[in-house]
Design a protein around this motif. Structure first.
Motif, short mmCIF file in Angstrom:
data_model
loop_
_atom_site.label_atom_id
_atom_site.label_comp_id
_atom_site.label_asym_id
_atom_site.label_seq_id
_atom_site.Cartn_x
_atom_site.Cartn_y
_atom_site.Cartn_z
N THR A 1 10.35 -6.70 29.36
CA THR A 1 9.76 -5.60 30.11
C THR A 1 9.33 -4.50 29.16
O THR A 1 10.01 -4.22 28.17
N ILE A 2 8.23 -3.87 29.49
CA ILE A 2 7.75 -2.69 28.77
C ILE A 2 7.73 -1.54 29.76
O ILE A 2 7.28 -1.70 30.90
N TYR A 3 8.22 -0.37 29.35
CA TYR A 3 8.29 0.81 30.20
C TYR A 3 7.19 1.79 29.81
O TYR A 3 7.04 2.11 28.63
N ILE A 4 6.44 2.26 30.81
CA ILE A 4 5.35 3.19 30.57
C ILE A 4 5.60 4.43 31.44
O ILE A 4 5.74 4.32 32.66
N PRO A 5 5.63 5.62 30.82
CA PRO A 5 5.84 6.84 31.60
C PRO A 5 4.58 7.24 32.36
O PRO A 5 3.48 7.19 31.81
N VAL A 6 4.75 7.61 33.64
CA VAL A 6 3.64 8.05 34.47
C VAL A 6 4.07 9.25 35.31
O VAL A 6 5.27 9.44 35.54
N GLN A 7 3.12 10.03 35.77
CA GLN A 7 3.43 11.18 36.62
C GLN A 7 3.53 10.80 38.09
O GLN A 7 4.43 11.26 38.78
N HIS A 8 2.59 10.00 38.57
CA HIS A 8 2.53 9.62 39.98
C HIS A 8 2.57 8.10 40.07
O HIS A 8 1.59 7.43 39.75
N VAL A 9 3.69 7.57 40.47
CA VAL A 9 3.93 6.13 40.46
C VAL A 9 2.85 5.39 41.27
O VAL A 9 2.27 4.43 40.78
N ARG A 10 2.60 5.82 42.49
CA ARG A 10 1.63 5.11 43.35
C ARG A 10 0.24 5.10 42.72
O ARG A 10 -0.42 4.07 42.66
N ASN A 11 -0.23 6.27 42.27
CA ASN A 11 -1.55 6.35 41.65
C ASN A 11 -1.65 5.46 40.42
O ASN A 11 -2.66 4.79 40.21
N LEU B 1 -7.18 -2.91 35.64
CA LEU B 1 -6.72 -3.88 34.65
C LEU B 1 -6.34 -5.23 35.26
O LEU B 1 -6.01 -6.15 34.53
N GLY B 2 -6.35 -5.33 36.58
CA GLY B 2 -6.03 -6.61 37.21
C GLY B 2 -4.55 -6.89 37.34
O GLY B 2 -4.15 -8.04 37.52
N ALA B 3 -3.71 -5.86 37.25
CA ALA B 3 -2.26 -6.05 37.38
C ALA B 3 -1.90 -6.42 38.81
O ALA B 3 -2.62 -6.10 39.76
N THR B 4 -0.76 -7.09 38.96
CA THR B 4 -0.20 -7.41 40.26
C THR B 4 1.01 -6.51 40.47
O THR B 4 1.92 -6.47 39.63
N ILE B 5 1.04 -5.78 41.58
CA ILE B 5 2.17 -4.91 41.89
C ILE B 5 3.25 -5.75 42.57
O ILE B 5 3.02 -6.34 43.62
N ASN B 6 4.43 -5.81 41.95
CA ASN B 6 5.53 -6.62 42.47
C ASN B 6 6.58 -5.80 43.21
O ASN B 6 7.32 -6.34 44.04
N HIS B 7 6.70 -4.55 42.86
CA HIS B 7 7.69 -3.66 43.50
C HIS B 7 7.22 -2.24 43.28
O HIS B 7 6.60 -1.92 42.26
N GLU B 8 7.54 -1.40 44.26
CA GLU B 8 7.20 0.02 44.11
C GLU B 8 8.15 0.86 44.94
O GLU B 8 8.47 0.52 46.08
N ASP B 9 8.65 1.93 44.33
CA ASP B 9 9.41 2.94 45.06
C ASP B 9 9.02 4.30 44.47
O ASP B 9 8.06 4.38 43.71
N GLU B 10 9.73 5.36 44.81
CA GLU B 10 9.35 6.70 44.33
C GLU B 10 9.55 6.89 42.83
O GLU B 10 8.93 7.76 42.23
N GLU B 11 10.41 6.10 42.22
CA GLU B 11 10.75 6.29 40.82
C GLU B 11 10.04 5.34 39.87
O GLU B 11 9.94 5.62 38.68
N LYS B 12 9.55 4.20 40.41
CA LYS B 12 8.94 3.22 39.51
C LYS B 12 8.08 2.23 40.28
O LYS B 12 8.25 2.05 41.49
N ALA B 13 7.18 1.60 39.55
CA ALA B 13 6.45 0.43 40.06
C ALA B 13 6.61 -0.65 39.01
O ALA B 13 6.59 -0.37 37.80
N ILE B 14 6.78 -1.88 39.46
CA ILE B 14 6.85 -3.01 38.55
C ILE B 14 5.56 -3.81 38.72
O ILE B 14 5.24 -4.23 39.84
N VAL B 15 4.81 -3.94 37.64
CA VAL B 15 3.55 -4.66 37.70
C VAL B 15 3.54 -5.77 36.65
O VAL B 15 4.16 -5.65 35.60
N ASP B 16 2.84 -6.85 36.98
CA ASP B 16 2.63 -7.93 36.02
C ASP B 16 1.22 -7.80 35.49
O ASP B 16 0.26 -7.67 36.27
N LEU B 17 1.09 -7.86 34.19
CA LEU B 17 -0.20 -7.71 33.52
C LEU B 17 -0.13 -8.44 32.20
O LEU B 17 0.82 -8.26 31.43
N ALA B 18 -1.12 -9.27 31.92
CA ALA B 18 -1.23 -9.95 30.63
C ALA B 18 0.04 -10.75 30.30
O ALA B 18 0.56 -10.68 29.19
#
Length: 139
Positions: free
Chosen positions: A9-19, A28-45
Motif C-alpha cells: 500500500t502507498i499512502y497519499i495525503p489529501v484534503q478532501h477524501v471524496r474529491n 487516472l482510471g483508479a477503482t474506488i474500493n472503500h471510502e469513509d470520511e478519513e480515507k479512500a482506498i483505490v486500486d491504480l496501476a
C-alpha cells in the motif's frame, strides 16, 4: 535472503477524501474500493493507494539537497506515444503537468500533480519484470 516481496500500500495525503477519490478514478482510471470520511482506498496501476485525509499543506513531495521539490513515485507507461497521449489527456482535463523530459537515460518522463499538490513522475518505459508478465492497456 529476500523477505520483502512487493509494496502492499502507498499512502497519499489529501484534503478532501471524496474529491480526491473521484479525481483519481476519473482522471487516472483508479477503482474506488472503500471510502469513509478519513480515507479512500483505490486500486491504480496494479497497486493499492490509501488517500488519507491530512492537515492542510501536507503532500507526498520532499525537497532534495538543492531545495527542489521532488516526487516520491514514478508510474510507467508503455512507450513514448503512450506517455504523450497521457500528458495530452491530463492537459485537456486542466491538470498541472510538465513537459516531456529527456533525463539522459532510456525513455522520457513527465511530471504531474494531483489537486492536493502531490507530484508524480511518469516514465515511458516498462520495467523488465512487468514486460515479462504482460501489460494491461489503461492510464
Amino acid at each position: 535472503m529476500t523477505f520483502l516481496k512487493r509494496v502492499g500500500t502507498i499512502y497519499i495525503p489529501v484534503q478532501h477524501v471524496r474529491n480526491a477519490a473521484v479525481w483519481y478514478e476519473e482522471l487516472l482510471g483508479a477503482t474506488i474500493n472503500h471510502e469513509d470520511e478519513e480515507k479512500a482506498i483505490v486500486d491504480l496501476a496494479d497497486q493499492s493507494f490509501f488517500l488519507v485525509k491530512s492537515l492542510p499543506g501536507e503532500t507526498s513531495n520532499f525537497k532534495d539537497h538543492q531545495s527542489q521539490s521532488r516526487f516520491s513515485m514514478t508510474f510507467e507507461v508503455d512507450g513514448l506515444k503512450r506517455l504523450e497521449e497521457f500528458r495530452d489527456h491530463l492537459l485537456k482535463k486542466g491538470v498541472t503537468v510538465g513537459h516531456v523530459e529527456n533525463r539522459g537515460h532510456a525513455g522520457r518522463n513527465v511530471v504531474f500533480e494531483d489537486p492536493d499538490g502531490n507530484r508524480f513522475d511518469v516514465w515511458s518505459e516498462l520495467s523488465p519484470d512487468f514486460k515479462r508478465r504482460g501489460s494491461r492497456e489503461s492510464f
